[in-house]
Design a protein around this motif. Structure first.
Motif, short mmCIF file in Angstrom:
data_model
loop_
_atom_site.label_atom_id
_atom_site.label_comp_id
_atom_site.label_asym_id
_atom_site.label_seq_id
_atom_site.Cartn_x
_atom_site.Cartn_y
_atom_site.Cartn_z
N MET A 1 18.37 -15.47 2.33
CA MET A 1 17.94 -15.77 0.96
C MET A 1 17.72 -14.50 0.15
O MET A 1 17.28 -14.55 -0.99
CB MET A 1 16.67 -16.64 0.98
CG MET A 1 16.94 -18.04 1.52
SD MET A 1 15.55 -19.20 1.40
CE MET A 1 14.52 -18.62 2.75
N ASP A 65 18.90 -26.38 1.74
CA ASP A 65 19.91 -25.40 1.34
C ASP A 65 20.47 -25.80 -0.02
O ASP A 65 20.97 -26.92 -0.18
CB ASP A 65 21.06 -25.37 2.36
CG ASP A 65 20.70 -24.62 3.64
OD1 ASP A 65 19.57 -24.11 3.74
OD2 ASP A 65 21.57 -24.55 4.53
N TRP A 75 17.52 -17.99 -4.69
CA TRP A 75 18.53 -18.48 -3.74
C TRP A 75 17.79 -19.11 -2.57
O TRP A 75 17.08 -18.44 -1.82
CB TRP A 75 19.38 -17.31 -3.27
CG TRP A 75 20.50 -17.61 -2.34
CD1 TRP A 75 20.84 -16.86 -1.24
CD2 TRP A 75 21.46 -18.67 -2.39
NE1 TRP A 75 21.95 -17.39 -0.62
CE2 TRP A 75 22.35 -18.51 -1.30
CE3 TRP A 75 21.67 -19.75 -3.26
CZ2 TRP A 75 23.42 -19.38 -1.06
CZ3 TRP A 75 22.72 -20.62 -3.02
CH2 TRP A 75 23.58 -20.43 -1.94
N ASN A 76 17.93 -20.42 -2.42
CA ASN A 76 17.18 -21.18 -1.42
C ASN A 76 18.12 -21.68 -0.32
O ASN A 76 19.05 -22.45 -0.59
CB ASN A 76 16.47 -22.36 -2.08
CG ASN A 76 15.31 -21.91 -2.95
OD1 ASN A 76 14.34 -21.36 -2.45
ND2 ASN A 76 15.41 -22.14 -4.25
N ARG A 77 17.83 -21.26 0.90
CA ARG A 77 18.56 -21.73 2.08
C ARG A 77 17.54 -22.05 3.17
O ARG A 77 17.58 -21.52 4.28
CB ARG A 77 19.56 -20.67 2.56
CG ARG A 77 20.55 -20.21 1.51
CD ARG A 77 21.58 -21.27 1.14
NE ARG A 77 22.52 -21.50 2.22
CZ ARG A 77 23.49 -22.42 2.16
NH1 ARG A 77 23.62 -23.18 1.08
NH2 ARG A 77 24.32 -22.59 3.15
N THR A 80 18.70 -23.71 6.64
CA THR A 80 19.26 -22.69 7.53
C THR A 80 18.16 -21.82 8.13
O THR A 80 18.16 -21.54 9.33
CB THR A 80 20.27 -21.82 6.78
OG1 THR A 80 21.37 -22.62 6.36
CG2 THR A 80 20.78 -20.68 7.63
#
Length: 274
Positions: A1, A65, A75-77, A80
């Motif tokens: 991220m 995600d 930015w979002n993950r 994961t």
């Protein structure tokens, strides 16, 4: 991220390897988890034979995600990170026994259930407190979109337009069959303020502001109750066992959430043979 992720960890009681519980925050998941600052989790787990991990920094992300970075939320993950990366880092550090569960409140309840149904067998148990578990039906889709928008996020950056494949694949009512064999706990209150809520209001230095917030808490908890009833009905239709607890009073507030931590743990602990 592209950024550090902060974790708080409570080391469990007793000697030897212990199971790991990942405990997810609500929509304001910045800094130190509200489970620690407002939910009395440190006191509750002080004598419990489980290590508890509290991720931070997931504000408004749904713990999933995203397809694209967001101007406000970044930015979002989280899927994961939480399922593919974190266990392999934190569990050796904790000398875990390899057993794990996941639980959450509000946005975190929905996130925990999504992660459990999307990764069958990764968690022995899952608990959702005052959450909404559909992303497809009218209520669930609206709650999901409002959760993201309430913290300035663009829900179109998450899974694209509502109703498309990613929205469907994150719907725990649609994917409920994947939860078969997982120990499940669900709880929600009614939205009717109870004695703890009224006491908390009287303690507030800003009673007017607290009353306004409590009004939102009434609506949110009433919605969570509908969502929980719908999801519990789906599990029953599939013949998937779940422990479901409904409180006659209580709003979407931390005094009510923390009261459900004990019953939730009683159920989760059975998955660890505790």
């Amino acid at each position: 991220m592209g950024r550090p992720v902060t974790l708080d960890v409570l080391h469990g009681s007793g000697d030897g390897p212990r199971p790991t519980l990942y405990l997810l925050d609500g929509v304001d998941a910045e800094g130190v988890s509200d489970w620690l600052t407002k939910g009395h989790a440190a006191d509750f787990f002080a004598d419990k034979p489980v290590d508890v991990v509290f991720p931070a920094g997931a504000t408004g992300s749904m713990y999933t995600d995203w397809e694209h970075p967001d101007t406000t939320l970044g930015w979002n993950r989280w899927d994961t990170f939480l399922t593919g990366e974190l266990p392999g880092v934190i569990e050796p550090y904790l000398h875990s026994d390899g057993q794990r569960a996941i639980a959450g409140v509000s946005m975190g309840a929905q996130g925990a259930m999504m992660l459990a149904h999307r990764h069958p067998g990764l968690y022995r148990a899952v608990a959702g407190l005052s959450g909404c578990y559909s992303t497809v039906d009218g209520t669930g889709s609206a709650v999901t979109a409002l959760t993201v928008a309430s913290r300035g996020g663009n829900v179109m950056k998450m899974w694209g337009p509502p109703g498309t494949l990613d929205w469907i694949s994150h719907d725990s009512t649609v994917g409920a069959e994947a939860l078969r064999g997982t120990v499940i706990y669900l709880s929600a209150a009614s939205g009717v303020p109870g004695a703890p809520d009224l006491t908390e209001l009287l303690r507030s230095p800003d009673i007017v502001g607290s009353l306004q917030a409590a009004g939102g808490g009434v609506a949110l908890e009433a919605g969570a109750r509908i969502c929980t009833e719908n999801f519990a009905r789906r599990l029953t239709d599939l013949g998937i066992p779940a422990t479901v607890h409904y409180e006659p009073t209580g709003i979407h507030a931390w005094e009510d959430f923390s009261a459900q931590l004990g019953p939730a743990w009683d159920t989760l602990a059975t998955a660890f043979g505790r």
